[in-house]
Write a protein that holds these residues in place. Structure first.
Motif, PDB file in Angstrom:
ATOM      1  N   ASN A  16      -6.070   9.722  -2.859  1.00 28.00           N
ATOM      2  CA  ASN A  16      -7.196  10.466  -1.806  1.00 28.00           C
ATOM      3  C   ASN A  16      -6.547  11.430  -0.538  1.00 28.00           C
ATOM      4  O   ASN A  16      -7.182  11.862   0.264  1.00 28.00           O
ATOM      5  N   HIS A  17      -5.099  11.782  -0.761  1.00 22.38           N
ATOM      6  CA  HIS A  17      -4.587  12.585   0.108  1.00 22.38           C
ATOM      7  C   HIS A  17      -5.067  13.876  -0.011  1.00 22.38           C
ATOM      8  O   HIS A  17      -5.151  14.505  -1.069  1.00 22.38           O
ATOM      9  N   HIS A  61      -2.263  -1.330  -3.671  1.00 21.98           N
ATOM     10  CA  HIS A  61      -3.613  -0.418  -3.457  1.00 21.98           C
ATOM     11  C   HIS A  61      -2.734   1.052  -3.026  1.00 21.98           C
ATOM     12  O   HIS A  61      -2.176   0.914  -1.973  1.00 21.98           O
ATOM     13  N   ASP A  62      -3.128   1.910  -3.820  1.00 19.52           N
ATOM     14  CA  ASP A  62      -2.495   3.220  -3.897  1.00 19.52           C
ATOM     15  C   ASP A  62      -3.707   4.306  -3.446  1.00 19.52           C
ATOM     16  O   ASP A  62      -4.471   4.271  -3.978  1.00 19.52           O
ATOM     17  N   TYR A  63      -3.267   4.632  -2.268  1.00 19.17           N
ATOM     18  CA  TYR A  63      -4.212   5.544  -1.494  1.00 19.17           C
ATOM     19  C   TYR A  63      -3.833   7.141  -1.605  1.00 19.17           C
ATOM     20  O   TYR A  63      -4.237   7.832  -1.010  1.00 19.17           O
ATOM     21  N   GLN A 105       0.550   5.457   0.734  1.00 20.56           N
ATOM     22  CA  GLN A 105      -0.267   6.723   1.281  1.00 20.56           C
ATOM     23  C   GLN A 105       0.567   7.881   1.184  1.00 20.56           C
ATOM     24  O   GLN A 105       1.862   7.849   1.010  1.00 20.56           O
ATOM     25  N   THR A 162       0.801  -1.122  -0.028  1.00 22.19           N
ATOM     26  CA  THR A 162       0.060   0.104   0.104  1.00 22.19           C
ATOM     27  C   THR A 162       0.863   1.092  -0.194  1.00 22.19           C
ATOM     28  O   THR A 162       1.773   1.339   0.413  1.00 22.19           O
TER      29      THR A 162
END
Length: 435
Positions: A433-434, A428-430, A365, A363
């Motif tokens: 959403n930053h 899984h690239d979050y 973030q 992941t």
């Protein structure tokens, strides 16, 4: 301009053993025809007034991105709608609207020629029985291309599609399939299902595995742990392939298995840096492709988003074409962590071969300053594998150690093998959403 219904393969056939100068001459001649056709017939490209005299002339044409194809989809259609014979959809659509690739009869003939030669490069022939583990329905191109290619070379096609491991194994046994084309993780599931039910895949009829959609080799052309496991389980050689719906062209490994052979009669390939400049062989960049001879929706300098490099050394198989490396990752998945650039594939390949590693995913973030925070979520057998061993392997392979979060194997499986997706979801690239 009159639509040419007969694909140009009749003029050039298989060019894999011609000299480089002869190959380049064929590519340039076809490139001039293709660009002229696109500028005249494509609403999207009519804005450009460029004459192609040599390969350097192509740099005057701006690159085409996926969002262009999505947002202005029908502006790429270059024939009357009545000449469209097939509708394909990209497997990973962007935004809320699907991306269509409309094909003519000529495009389907081109697709058949493409796979016929690609299969031949990987050692398949007319006596093979090919189990096709890719969907031919829902407007996907892959299964259709494999069926057309098998038909053209005289092989027997077993259209299993995106079925369960049980369905695949039963049909492979029933038909005596000699080769499988499919996603590596699916081929592993088939083998595991067979073993769980008292069968041995290695003692069956399958003699060749063709991998699509997922990487099987690293940047040094060595098999990744998943690839090694597949070869051990099936006792069959694994051949990597590289293709996409937009490219409508396959670059397959030969028996030497040291990169996918390029196709001078089907595609003009550039490797570009972040500024859009070509890089020399051996240096990584974004694969940018102009598929030659496409009539329905011709593309010019299409940026695939894939990162790879060109191999310009002679191949021991005797073919004289340049080759393309395994895809090292997606450009939009590139991570910068502790000053080091890396891809999720590299993180996973570093640990997947460890005894006691049961599965995992990566992941990403953003922190408050916009820096990448990278985490490896993993399931392990603590009796066989320790956190410290994983850290040491990561340090040795990619020079930095991301955060490691342990979880149970069931949660890993749910996250990685998602319903409706043919590829493993190992990243899984979050970051988007930053706030």
């Amino acid at each position: 301009m009159r639509l040419i219904q007969n694909f140009h393969a009749s003029r050039y056939g298989n060019v894999q053993h011609l000299s480089r100068d002869e190959q380049d001459a064929i590519t340039l001649a076809l490139l001039k025809e293709h660009v002229a056709y696109a500028l005249e017939n494509s609403p999207f490209y009519r804005q450009y007034d460029i004459e192609i005299k040599d390969f350097d002339s192509m740099r005057a044409i701006p690159t085409t991105h996926k969002h262009h194809l999505t947002e202005r989809n029908m502006d790429f259609l270059s024939v009357p709608r009545g000449e469209v014979t097939d509708v394909c959809m990209t497997s990973a659509t962007v935004g809320s609207q699907p991306t269509m690739i409309l094909q003519t009869a000529s495009d389907l003939a081109r697709l058949a020629h493409n796979e016929e030669i690609a299969f031949g490069i990987s050692g398949l022939g007319g006596n093979d029985i090919l189990a096709i583990g890719a969907a031919i329905d829902r407007c996907f191109m892959a299964g259709l291309a494999y069926f057309l290619g098998a038909q053209r070379m005289g092989a027997t096609a077993v259209r299993i599609g995106a079925g369960t491991a049980a369905q695949h194994w039963e049909l492979i046994r029933t038909t005596g399939a000699t080769a499988i084309v499919g996603v590596p993780s699916l081929m592993l599931k088939i083998a595991q299902y067979a073993q769980e039910h008292g069968d041995d895949p290695a003692s069956g009829s399958v003699k060749r595995l063709l991998a699509i959609g997922e990487p099987t080799r690293d940047n040094g052309l060595e098999l990744l742990p998943l690839g090694k496991l597949l070869e051990e389980t099936w006792q069959a050689p694994l051949f990597s392939t590289y293709a996409s719906t937009e490219m409508a062209t396959s670059f397959n490994e030969c028996e030497a298995r040291c990169g996918g052979h390029l196709r001078p009669e089907l595609a003009y390939v550039e490797i570009l840096d972040d500024d859009g400049n070509p890089v020399p062989p051996g240096e990584t960049g974004e694969v940018t492709v102009t598929p030659l001879g496409v009539k329905g929706m011709p593309l010019l300098r299409f940026r695939t988003g894939d990162i790879a490099y060109i191999i310009d050394k002679p191949c021991v198989c005797g073919r004289t074409t340049r080759r393309i490396s395994p895809v090292l990752g997606r450009k939009n998945q590139m991570l910068k962590y502790k000053g080091t650039l890396m891809f999720p594939n590299a993180i996973m390949s570093a640990v997947e071969g460890l005894d006691g590693f049961l599965g995992g995913y990566v992941t990403a973030q953003c922190d408050a300053h916009g820096n990448d925070l990278v985490t490896l979520c993993a399931a392990i057998d603590p009796a066989k594998l320790s956190m410290e061993t994983m850290r040491q392997r990561l340090q040795a392979k990619i020079r930095v150690v991301p955060q490691i979060k342990l979880t149970d194997e069931k949660k890993i499986i749910e996250k990685v093998y998602q319903p409706g997706k043919r590829k493993r979801a190992i990243f899984h690239d979050y970051r988007r959403n930053h706030a």
